[in-house]
Write a protein that holds these residues in place. Structure first.
Motif, PDB file in Angstrom:
ATOM      1  N   ALA A 124       0.922  -1.186  -0.039  1.00 57.28           N
ATOM      2  CA  ALA A 124       0.046  -0.037   0.177  1.00 57.28           C
ATOM      3  C   ALA A 124       0.837   1.299   0.114  1.00 57.28           C
ATOM      4  CB  ALA A 124      -0.973  -0.065   1.321  1.00 57.28           C
ATOM      5  N   ILE A 125       2.081   1.193   0.678  1.00 58.65           N
ATOM      6  CA  ILE A 125       2.813   2.376   0.710  1.00 58.65           C
ATOM      7  C   ILE A 125       3.625   2.458  -0.866  1.00 58.65           C
ATOM      8  CG2 ILE A 125       4.940   3.168   1.635  1.00 58.65           C
ATOM      9  CD1 ILE A 125       4.525   1.780   4.475  1.00 58.65           C
ATOM     10  N   VAL A 126       4.045   1.378  -1.229  1.00 55.21           N
ATOM     11  CA  VAL A 126       4.487   1.465  -2.775  1.00 55.21           C
ATOM     12  C   VAL A 126       3.405   2.129  -3.632  1.00 55.21           C
ATOM     13  CG1 VAL A 126       5.277   0.343  -4.645  1.00 55.21           C
ATOM     14  CG2 VAL A 126       5.949  -0.408  -2.305  1.00 55.21           C
ATOM     15  N   ASP A 127       2.283   1.606  -3.676  1.00 53.97           N
ATOM     16  CA  ASP A 127       1.159   2.283  -4.390  1.00 53.97           C
ATOM     17  C   ASP A 127       0.656   3.664  -4.255  1.00 53.97           C
ATOM     18  OD1 ASP A 127       1.092  -0.526  -5.376  1.00 53.97           O
ATOM     19  OD2 ASP A 127      -0.676  -1.006  -4.272  1.00 53.97           O
ATOM     20  N   SER A 128       0.935   4.144  -2.877  1.00 56.62           N
ATOM     21  CA  SER A 128       0.789   5.264  -2.727  1.00 56.62           C
ATOM     22  C   SER A 128       1.692   6.344  -3.329  1.00 56.62           C
ATOM     23  CB  SER A 128       0.791   5.710  -1.275  1.00 56.62           C
ATOM     24  OG  SER A 128       2.047   5.889  -0.674  1.00 56.62           O
ATOM     25  N   GLY A 129       2.797   6.035  -3.751  1.00 59.60           N
ATOM     26  CA  GLY A 129       3.932   6.865  -4.253  1.00 59.60           C
ATOM     27  C   GLY A 129       4.146   8.004  -3.412  1.00 59.60           C
ATOM     28  N   LYS A 130       4.084   7.907  -2.256  1.00 60.31           N
ATOM     29  CA  LYS A 130       4.435   8.912  -1.317  1.00 60.31           C
ATOM     30  C   LYS A 130       5.748   8.720  -0.677  1.00 60.31           C
ATOM     31  CE  LYS A 130      -0.356  10.569  -0.486  1.00 60.31           C
ATOM     32  NZ  LYS A 130      -1.199  10.977   0.652  1.00 60.31           N
ATOM     33  N   SER A 131       6.126   7.574  -0.354  1.00 55.83           N
ATOM     34  CA  SER A 131       7.628   7.085   0.075  1.00 55.83           C
ATOM     35  C   SER A 131       8.304   6.007  -0.835  1.00 55.83           C
ATOM     36  CB  SER A 131       7.042   6.695   1.481  1.00 55.83           C
ATOM     37  OG  SER A 131       8.691   6.421   2.263  1.00 55.83           O
ATOM     38  N   GLU A 132       9.426   6.449  -0.702  1.00 54.23           N
ATOM     39  CA  GLU A 132      10.245   5.480  -1.644  1.00 54.23           C
ATOM     40  C   GLU A 132      10.829   4.478  -0.652  1.00 54.23           C
ATOM     41  OE1 GLU A 132      14.618   5.244  -3.837  1.00 54.23           O
ATOM     42  OE2 GLU A 132      13.697   7.257  -3.534  1.00 54.23           O
ATOM     43  N   ILE A 133      10.687   3.034  -1.028  1.00 56.07           N
ATOM     44  CA  ILE A 133      11.404   2.057  -0.069  1.00 56.07           C
ATOM     45  C   ILE A 133      12.707   1.575  -0.945  1.00 56.07           C
ATOM     46  CG2 ILE A 133      11.237  -0.227   0.488  1.00 56.07           C
ATOM     47  CD1 ILE A 133       7.942   0.043   0.743  1.00 56.07           C
ATOM     48  N   ILE A 134      13.582   1.710   0.189  1.00 58.99           N
ATOM     49  CA  ILE A 134      15.108   1.668  -0.394  1.00 58.99           C
ATOM     50  C   ILE A 134      15.494   0.113   0.024  1.00 58.99           C
ATOM     51  CG2 ILE A 134      17.537   2.197   0.041  1.00 58.99           C
ATOM     52  CD1 ILE A 134      16.393   4.891   0.553  1.00 58.99           C
ATOM     53  N   GLU A 135      15.705  -0.642  -0.855  1.00 58.80           N
ATOM     54  CA  GLU A 135      16.314  -2.061  -0.765  1.00 58.80           C
ATOM     55  C   GLU A 135      17.832  -1.926  -0.451  1.00 58.80           C
ATOM     56  OE1 GLU A 135      14.564  -5.032  -3.164  1.00 58.80           O
ATOM     57  OE2 GLU A 135      12.625  -4.489  -2.726  1.00 58.80           O
ATOM     58  N   LEU A 136      18.460  -2.415   0.756  1.00 58.02           N
ATOM     59  CA  LEU A 136      19.831  -2.442   0.888  1.00 58.02           C
ATOM     60  C   LEU A 136      20.486  -3.572  -0.046  1.00 58.02           C
ATOM     61  CD1 LEU A 136      20.136  -1.854   4.543  1.00 58.02           C
ATOM     62  CD2 LEU A 136      20.074  -0.093   2.812  1.00 58.02           C
ATOM     63  N   THR A 137      21.835  -3.115  -0.556  1.00 60.33           N
ATOM     64  CA  THR A 137      22.396  -4.424  -0.818  1.00 60.33           C
ATOM     65  C   THR A 137      23.114  -5.157   0.240  1.00 60.33           C
ATOM     66  OG1 THR A 137      24.533  -3.043  -1.025  1.00 60.33           O
ATOM     67  CG2 THR A 137      22.980  -2.926  -2.888  1.00 60.33           C
ATOM     68  N   PRO A 138      23.416  -6.196  -0.091  1.00 61.97           N
ATOM     69  CA  PRO A 138      24.126  -7.242   0.937  1.00 61.97           C
ATOM     70  C   PRO A 138      25.106  -6.297   1.707  1.00 61.97           C
ATOM     71  CG  PRO A 138      23.652  -8.858  -0.726  1.00 61.97           C
ATOM     72  CD  PRO A 138      23.330  -7.325  -1.022  1.00 61.97           C
ATOM     73  N   GLU A 139      25.958  -5.724   0.781  1.00 57.14           N
ATOM     74  CA  GLU A 139      27.189  -4.978   1.493  1.00 57.14           C
ATOM     75  C   GLU A 139      26.737  -3.999   2.212  1.00 57.14           C
ATOM     76  OE1 GLU A 139      28.167  -7.522  -2.025  1.00 57.14           O
ATOM     77  OE2 GLU A 139      26.805  -5.832  -1.814  1.00 57.14           O
ATOM     78  N   GLN A 140      25.619  -3.223   1.812  1.00 57.25           N
ATOM     79  CA  GLN A 140      25.109  -1.938   2.644  1.00 57.25           C
ATOM     80  C   GLN A 140      24.668  -2.486   3.877  1.00 57.25           C
ATOM     81  OE1 GLN A 140      22.635  -0.279  -0.182  1.00 57.25           O
ATOM     82  NE2 GLN A 140      23.994   1.353  -0.855  1.00 57.25           N
ATOM     83  N   ARG A 141      23.885  -3.410   3.829  1.00 62.14           N
ATOM     84  CA  ARG A 141      23.392  -4.003   5.170  1.00 62.14           C
ATOM     85  C   ARG A 141      24.312  -4.433   6.015  1.00 62.14           C
ATOM     86  NH1 ARG A 141      20.902  -8.252   7.773  1.00 62.14           N
ATOM     87  NH2 ARG A 141      18.673  -7.802   8.740  1.00 62.14           N
ATOM     88  N   GLN A 142      25.455  -5.089   5.765  1.00 64.63           N
ATOM     89  CA  GLN A 142      26.433  -5.619   6.377  1.00 64.63           C
ATOM     90  C   GLN A 142      27.278  -4.315   7.186  1.00 64.63           C
ATOM     91  OE1 GLN A 142      27.040  -8.818   7.304  1.00 64.63           O
ATOM     92  NE2 GLN A 142      28.360  -7.926   8.872  1.00 64.63           N
ATOM     93  N   GLN A 143      27.312  -2.985   6.584  1.00 63.53           N
ATOM     94  CA  GLN A 143      27.782  -2.376   7.381  1.00 63.53           C
ATOM     95  C   GLN A 143      26.856  -1.565   8.279  1.00 63.53           C
ATOM     96  OE1 GLN A 143      29.057   1.482   4.527  1.00 63.53           O
ATOM     97  NE2 GLN A 143      28.888   0.108   3.022  1.00 63.53           N
ATOM     98  N   TRP A 144      25.549  -1.567   8.456  1.00 61.98           N
ATOM     99  CA  TRP A 144      24.733  -1.478   9.652  1.00 61.98           C
ATOM    100  C   TRP A 144      24.853  -2.462  10.688  1.00 61.98           C
ATOM    101  CZ3 TRP A 144      21.728   2.772   9.882  1.00 61.98           C
ATOM    102  CH2 TRP A 144      21.524   3.705   8.802  1.00 61.98           C
ATOM    103  N   VAL A 145      25.134  -3.871  10.272  1.00 61.83           N
ATOM    104  CA  VAL A 145      25.328  -4.858  11.156  1.00 61.83           C
ATOM    105  C   VAL A 145      26.707  -4.355  11.877  1.00 61.83           C
ATOM    106  CG1 VAL A 145      25.722  -7.168  11.668  1.00 61.83           C
ATOM    107  CG2 VAL A 145      23.852  -6.418   9.924  1.00 61.83           C
TER     108      VAL A 145
END
Length: 332
Positions: free
Chosen positions: A283-304
């Motif tokens: 529903a959030i995607v369909d609204s077009g009001k907020s972009e959902i960012i999917e992290l790459t494995p490398e980006q996620r590992q930085q957060w970890v």
């Protein structure tokens, strides 16, 4: 003085008995206070509990009143209100129990659980069940775990790597672990009531927050947050709780029926939680009001890597054995 006849004495006794019966028949009121909308997993669980009690064998003895959206209390006040007898049932986020026990902080540790299946395994384990009893000496009774889901990060600017969070203000629940989690990425955590989050985001008083897709959608946070990073970095679950005085004081023929209704309602809420989050994300995607960012494995590992030191920081308070048991649940 007029002498009472046998008949009048019998009549008087009958009246007293009837009055006593009427008094005894007054329903037991269970006020269930929570902070989210009715269409969330918790909101639907609460309504299911009310429905099941009404249809049960004690439906004429027990009255359930539901108060959503912080109508009675926020999660920061509800446990104290419960101990005072003003509320009989609540389901605060696990973070809210810090002042009553350190062990439940395990559920706030960042990147501890791989998915909700691991969460289920841990909560159903001996250690998970023991944690439900960790509040007894404080006058509270843990009755079960209720899921909301894995948390995502929303913000006014894109968050792809930990450095993107530096200097930004994020709303958190009252939790030392969550405080440390954001400090680990040089962000500024602010402890604010859930009921105030939308206005804080809308006015720019804070830059972002962490929550499940279900809450982000139902509370309309996505309308005032242009970016949502799918981090799955933490867990937002609740403990359904009552005061020991109220729960143990229920009549012996009533408590098992109410507890059965509650367990069925919790199972119902947990069954729909994953689907709710999936639908909310779409529903959030369909609204077009907020972009959902999917992290790459490398980006996620930085957060970890940035946040995992928080585990060691709280190991003594939580208990390393509890953290180990939770981590082991990832292995299935």
């Amino acid at each position: 003085m007029r002498t009472l006849t046998l008949a009048s004495l019998a009549s008087l006794a009958a009246g007293i008995m009837l009055a006593g019966s009427a008094f005894a028949a007054d329903p037991i009121t269970i006020k269930f206070s929570h902070v989210v909308a009715e269409n969330t997993p918790k909101g639907q669980m609460a309504e299911k509990f009310k429905e099941l009690v009404e249809k049960s064998s004690v439906g004429d003895q027990v009255e359930v009143e539901i108060y959503p959206n912080s109508q009675l209390y926020g999660d920061d006040q509800v446990l104290e209100a419960m101990l005072l007898g003003d509320v009989q049932l609540a389901a605060p986020a696990l973070s809210k129990f810090q002042k009553y026990t350190d062990q439940l902080q395990v559920f706030d540790l960042p990147f501890l659980f791989e998915d909700m299946a691991a969460v289920e395994r841990f909560q159903n384990s001996a250690t998970g069940k023991q944690l439900l009893t960790s509040l007894q000496d404080k006058g509270l009774v843990g009755l079960g775990y209720l899921h909301n889901g894995m948390k995502q990060l929303s913000a006014s600017e894109p968050l792809r790597v930990p450095e993107d969070a530096a200097g930004k203000k994020f709303r958190i629940m009252t939790s030392d672990v969550l405080d440390a989690q954001f400090e680990a990425v040089d962000a500024a955590p602010l402890k604010k009531p859930f009921s105030e989050v939308f206005i804080l985001l809308q006015t720019g008083a804070i830059d972002g927050q962490e929550n499940t897709y279900s809450n982000i959608y139902s509370q309309k946070f996505y309308e005032v947050q242009p970016y949502i990073t799918e981090s799955n970095h933490g867990l937002l679950d609740y403990m359904v709780v009552s005061s020991a005085r109220f729960w143990n004081g229920l009549p012996d023929d009533v408590r098992p029926v109410v507890e059965e209704a509650l367990q069925k309602a919790i199972a119902y809420g947990n069954a729909i939680s994953a689907q709710e989050n999936k639908e909310a994300k779409q529903a959030i995607v369909d609204s077009g009001k907020s972009e959902i960012i999917e992290l790459t494995p490398e980006q996620r590992q930085q957060w970890v890597d940035a946040m995992k030191p928080v585990w060691k920081e709280f190991a003594d308070e939580i208990g390393q054995d509890v953290i180990d048991a939770a981590q082991a649940a990832n292995k299935g």
